[in-house]
Write a protein that holds these residues in place. Structure first.
Motif, PDB file in Angstrom:
ATOM      1  N   VAL A 140       0.841  -1.202   0.000  1.00 23.57           N
ATOM      2  CA  VAL A 140       0.000   0.000   0.000  1.00 23.57           C
ATOM      3  C   VAL A 140       0.875   1.252   0.000  1.00 23.57           C
ATOM      4  O   VAL A 140       0.622   2.208  -0.757  1.00 23.57           O
ATOM      5  N   GLY A 141       1.905   1.253   0.835  1.00 26.67           N
ATOM      6  CA  GLY A 141       2.812   2.408   0.905  1.00 26.67           C
ATOM      7  C   GLY A 141       3.479   2.683  -0.429  1.00 26.67           C
ATOM      8  O   GLY A 141       3.586   3.841  -0.868  1.00 26.67           O
ATOM      9  N   THR A 142       3.904   1.635  -1.091  1.00 23.84           N
ATOM     10  CA  THR A 142       4.541   1.795  -2.398  1.00 23.84           C
ATOM     11  C   THR A 142       3.551   2.333  -3.426  1.00 23.84           C
ATOM     12  O   THR A 142       3.900   3.194  -4.248  1.00 23.84           O
ATOM     13  N   ALA A 143       2.310   1.841  -3.383  1.00 21.71           N
ATOM     14  CA  ALA A 143       1.279   2.326  -4.300  1.00 21.71           C
ATOM     15  C   ALA A 143       1.001   3.810  -4.077  1.00 21.71           C
ATOM     16  O   ALA A 143       0.763   4.562  -5.029  1.00 21.71           O
ATOM     17  N   LEU A 144       1.027   4.255  -2.822  1.00 26.32           N
ATOM     18  CA  LEU A 144       0.837   5.674  -2.509  1.00 26.32           C
ATOM     19  C   LEU A 144       1.989   6.520  -3.070  1.00 26.32           C
ATOM     20  O   LEU A 144       1.763   7.579  -3.657  1.00 26.32           O
ATOM     21  N   VAL A 145       3.218   6.052  -2.875  1.00 29.27           N
ATOM     22  CA  VAL A 145       4.381   6.769  -3.399  1.00 29.27           C
ATOM     23  C   VAL A 145       4.255   6.903  -4.916  1.00 29.27           C
ATOM     24  O   VAL A 145       4.477   7.981  -5.480  1.00 29.27           O
ATOM     25  N   ASP A 146       3.872   5.828  -5.561  1.00 27.97           N
ATOM     26  CA  ASP A 146       3.709   5.830  -7.021  1.00 27.97           C
ATOM     27  C   ASP A 146       2.621   6.799  -7.453  1.00 27.97           C
ATOM     28  O   ASP A 146       2.793   7.554  -8.424  1.00 27.97           O
ATOM     29  N   MET A 147       1.502   6.798  -6.730  1.00 25.82           N
ATOM     30  CA  MET A 147       0.376   7.663  -7.090  1.00 25.82           C
ATOM     31  C   MET A 147       0.774   9.138  -6.999  1.00 25.82           C
ATOM     32  O   MET A 147       0.537   9.920  -7.932  1.00 25.82           O
ATOM     33  N   TYR A 148       1.391   9.535  -5.887  1.00 27.12           N
ATOM     34  CA  TYR A 148       1.777  10.938  -5.711  1.00 27.12           C
ATOM     35  C   TYR A 148       2.845  11.347  -6.722  1.00 27.12           C
ATOM     36  O   TYR A 148       2.821  12.456  -7.268  1.00 27.12           O
ATOM     37  N   ALA A 149       3.795  10.453  -6.990  1.00 30.05           N
ATOM     38  CA  ALA A 149       4.853  10.771  -7.955  1.00 30.05           C
ATOM     39  C   ALA A 149       4.275  10.980  -9.346  1.00 30.05           C
ATOM     40  O   ALA A 149       4.623  11.941 -10.042  1.00 30.05           O
ATOM     41  N   LYS A 150       3.357  10.098  -9.760  1.00 31.50           N
ATOM     42  CA  LYS A 150       2.774  10.216 -11.097  1.00 31.50           C
ATOM     43  C   LYS A 150       1.800  11.379 -11.205  1.00 31.50           C
ATOM     44  O   LYS A 150       1.526  11.863 -12.305  1.00 31.50           O
ATOM     45  N   CYS A 151       1.299  11.845 -10.062  1.00 33.50           N
ATOM     46  CA  CYS A 151       0.438  13.030 -10.048  1.00 33.50           C
ATOM     47  C   CYS A 151       1.249  14.311  -9.840  1.00 33.50           C
ATOM     48  O   CYS A 151       0.722  15.347  -9.462  1.00 33.50           O
ATOM     49  N   ARG A 152       2.556  14.209 -10.081  1.00 31.05           N
ATOM     50  CA  ARG A 152       3.484  15.348 -10.040  1.00 31.05           C
ATOM     51  C   ARG A 152       3.644  15.964  -8.658  1.00 31.05           C
ATOM     52  O   ARG A 152       3.863  17.168  -8.526  1.00 31.05           O
ATOM     53  N   ASN A 153       3.529  15.155  -7.628  1.00 29.50           N
ATOM     54  CA  ASN A 153       3.741  15.658  -6.270  1.00 29.50           C
ATOM     55  C   ASN A 153       4.865  14.840  -5.633  1.00 29.50           C
ATOM     56  O   ASN A 153       4.651  14.049  -4.718  1.00 29.50           O
ATOM     57  N   ILE A 154       6.070  15.051  -6.147  1.00 26.26           N
ATOM     58  CA  ILE A 154       7.211  14.227  -5.760  1.00 26.26           C
ATOM     59  C   ILE A 154       7.632  14.475  -4.315  1.00 26.26           C
ATOM     60  O   ILE A 154       8.174  13.581  -3.656  1.00 26.26           O
ATOM     61  N   LYS A 155       7.374  15.684  -3.785  1.00 22.79           N
ATOM     62  CA  LYS A 155       7.757  15.971  -2.392  1.00 22.79           C
ATOM     63  C   LYS A 155       6.980  15.092  -1.415  1.00 22.79           C
ATOM     64  O   LYS A 155       7.555  14.517  -0.486  1.00 22.79           O
ATOM     65  N   ILE A 156       5.667  14.994  -1.609  1.00 22.89           N
ATOM     66  CA  ILE A 156       4.860  14.136  -0.732  1.00 22.89           C
ATOM     67  C   ILE A 156       5.249  12.678  -0.952  1.00 22.89           C
ATOM     68  O   ILE A 156       5.324  11.892   0.010  1.00 22.89           O
ATOM     69  N   ALA A 157       5.510  12.310  -2.209  1.00 23.68           N
ATOM     70  CA  ALA A 157       5.934  10.930  -2.504  1.00 23.68           C
ATOM     71  C   ALA A 157       7.191  10.592  -1.709  1.00 23.68           C
ATOM     72  O   ALA A 157       7.293   9.511  -1.115  1.00 23.68           O
ATOM     73  N   ARG A 158       8.144  11.515  -1.674  1.00 31.17           N
ATOM     74  CA  ARG A 158       9.394  11.263  -0.947  1.00 31.17           C
ATOM     75  C   ARG A 158       9.146  11.153   0.560  1.00 31.17           C
ATOM     76  O   ARG A 158       9.722  10.289   1.238  1.00 31.17           O
TER      77      ARG A 158
END
Length: 576
Positions: A140-158
């Motif tokens: 689930v955590g990895t899916a969240l990181v992927d979702m935020y990164a692909k939605c152009r929110n790399i800071k939250i993804a990190r």
């Protein structure tokens, strides 16, 4: 029974022969199709169920959701988005009907948010995850990181990546890909190193994600290290990895090594062939690219749209007009491929570079697709090369309607005016840019020395070795003038004295990067630099002279192609 035994055809025959079918009957067959890897059939069967007026229940929704997820993972473009929206709709209906999605369902539906850039829905699912205590689940955590990164929110993804209680190789691959896709190549490469510090062994997917980053940064040494890791890890037989290596070496200026890797690949697909053909294209080896295409045909591999972008690009950079026309027509006649905007843009660029401006203009006017700014930009660039003011103004008019805030096109038109001495028109364009708050993209060049990338801006004095760099540049400048170099001051878009214009040209970022390379590498070492914009005409001339007076081979990759300078000559033969 037949469904559980995998005999779906017999199960369907039994189902079709049933005099009366309720929701349970439909659910059994839908679930059967999903469980046996037939998401298309499951979704089609679901639609058939709705058409017959059967109302789905909670079991139906649970069965159909994975089919939607599978389909948008497999399909491309419009269909992909359609299935992603369907998955999100089903997910919402599950909650309305009181069905509580578990961690597996949540991790399956998050990619749908990423696919259609549904950040708000993704955030809502994130809240649901927190409320239900799923955040500790690594999937689930990895899916969240992927979702935020692909939605152009790399800071939250990190941030989410850093607070994950456990990270596996998939998690690391996700953040590396996220950095790469969001224009943070340095951070992507650093993450590749960090994952190994955390005792996570990179896999083939890590390699495939890291190689384009090395290419973007012209980080040849890091690319070579990854190549060594590929050999040690036994990934050489993976044609995806092999294709990535071909692409990396080609984009780092080593087209010879790229070909060696290509020739040693045990298996190749169209992606492998495309990487090599595109590599030859950007290096200006048009005829070699066409020969390689003939070899592709002999293997029975079917070319795709990207193959023809590579072929047309190769023809454009090499001035092969007749050949370019031939292959453009072959797309439809021989392979049933309908040319896309990118192919028409390549054709316009090919004709425009060769001076066939009216023919290029006719292509734009008569093509079946609506031309975009890239198409008109190719024509405007050709008008700059051939000093056609009237057609350049027409092209610019269309561009400013389609993309009014792109400074690059204003500067192209300014260059056309400046070359003709029309300084009033140059001043008018500058005024328009100020009024519209159009910001010029800063030009920069970078060079890798001792595994460290050094970046320079025009007139840059921030580098620790800045004084020495300018001293070396001044010495080179003197030797170049003795050898016959005359600065092309027409490129300075300001009506100032000639000596001021010459000073501005001398401080261009690529010249600073080359001077840094000369002083920080051994005599005879090849210097490789990258420029984010097109190299200006004066820097092109100057680099030819530097290669002669410094006795160096200099490889420059700009926005469009590679230039190999040696002994006062360039591989492009001044056709660029």
């Amino acid at each position: 029974m037949y469904v559980k035994c995998g005999s779906l055809e017999i199960a369907r025959q039994v189902f079709d022969g049933m005099p009366k079918r309720d929701v349970v009957s439909w659910n059994v067959l839908i679930a059967g199709y999903c469980q046996n890897g037939h998401p298309h059939e499951a979704l089609a069967f679901f639609n058939e169920m709705l058409a017959e007026g059967i109302k789905p229940n909670s079991i139906t929704l649970i069965s159909v959701l994975p089919a939607c997820v599978d389909l948008f993972a497999l399909e491309q473009g419009y269909c992909q988005n359609g299935y992603a929206h369907a998955a999100l709709t089903f997910f919402a209906e599950m909650q309305v009907k009181g069905i509580k999605p578990d961690s597996t369902t949540v991790s399956n539906v998050l990619p749908a948010c990423a696919t259609v850039l549904a950040l708000q829905q993704g955030k809502q699912i994130h809240c649901y995850i927190i409320r239900n205590g799923f955040e500790s689940d690594v999937i689930v955590g990895t899916a969240l990181v992927d979702m935020y990164a692909k939605c152009r929110n790399i800071k939250i993804a990190r941030k989410l990546f850093e607070i994950m209680p456990q990270q596996n190789v998939v998690s690391w691959n996700t953040i590396i890909a996220g950095y790469s896709q969001n224009g943070h190549p340095h951070e992507a490469l650093t993450s590749v190193i960090d994952m190994q510090v955390h005792n996570i062994k990179p896999n083939a997917i890590t390699v495939v994600s890291a190689l384009p980053v090395c290419a973007d940064l012209l980080a040849l040494e890091q690319g070579k290290q990854i190549h060594g890791y590929v050999i040690r890890s036994g990934f050489e037989s993976d044609f995806v990895v092999g294709s990535g290596l071909v692409d990396m070496y080609a984009k780092c200026g080593h087209i010879g090594i790229a070909r060696q890797v290509f020739d040693k690949m045990p298996t190749r697909n169209v992606v492998s062939w495309n990487a090599m053909i595109l590599g030859y294209g950007i290096h200006g080896h048009g005829k070699v690219a066409l020969t390689l295409f003939s070899q592709l045909q002999q293997t029975g591999t079917k070319p795709d749209h990207i193959t023809f972008i590579g072929i047309l690009t190769a023809c454009s950079h090499a001035g092969l007009v007749d050949e370019g026309w031939h292959y453009f027509k072959c797309m439809r006649s021989d392979y049933g491929l309908e040319p896309k905007l990118e192919h028409y843009a390549c054709l316009v660029d090919l004709l425009g570079r060769a001076g066939h401006l009216d023919e290029a203009h006719d292509i734009i006017k008569k093509m079946p697709l609506k031309p975009d700014s890239v198409m008109w930009g190719a024509l405007l660039g050709a008008c700059k090369i051939h000093s056609n003011i009237e057609l350049g103004e027409q092209a610019a008019k269309h561009i400013f309607q389609l993309e009014p805030n792109n400074a690059g096109y204003y500067l192209l038109l300014s260059n056309i005016y400046a070359k003709a001495g029309r300084w009033e028109d140059v001043a008018k364009l500058r005024t328009i840019m100020r009024e519209k708050e159009v910001k010029k993209q800063p030009g920069y060049s970078f060079i890798e020395v001792n595994k460290e990338v050094h970046t320079f801006l025009v007139g840059d004095r921030s580098h620790p070795q800045s004084e020495k760099i300018y001293a070396v540049l001044e010495t080179l400048h003197g030797k170049m003038k003795e050898a016959g170099y005359v600065p092309n001051t027409n490129l300075v878009l300001q009506d100032v004295e000639e000596n001021r214009k010459e000073e501005r040209l001398c401080n261009h970022s690529e010249k600073l990067a080359i001077a840094f390379g000369v002083m920080n590498t051994s005599p005879g070492t090849t210097i490789r630099i990258m420029k984010n914009l097109r190299v200006c005409n004066d820097c092109h001339i100057a680099t030819k002279f530097i290669s002669k007076v410094a006795g160096r081979e200099i490889i420059v990759r700009d926005k469009n192609r590679f230039h190999h300078f040696k002994d006062g000559l360039c591989s492009c033969r001044d056709y660029w």
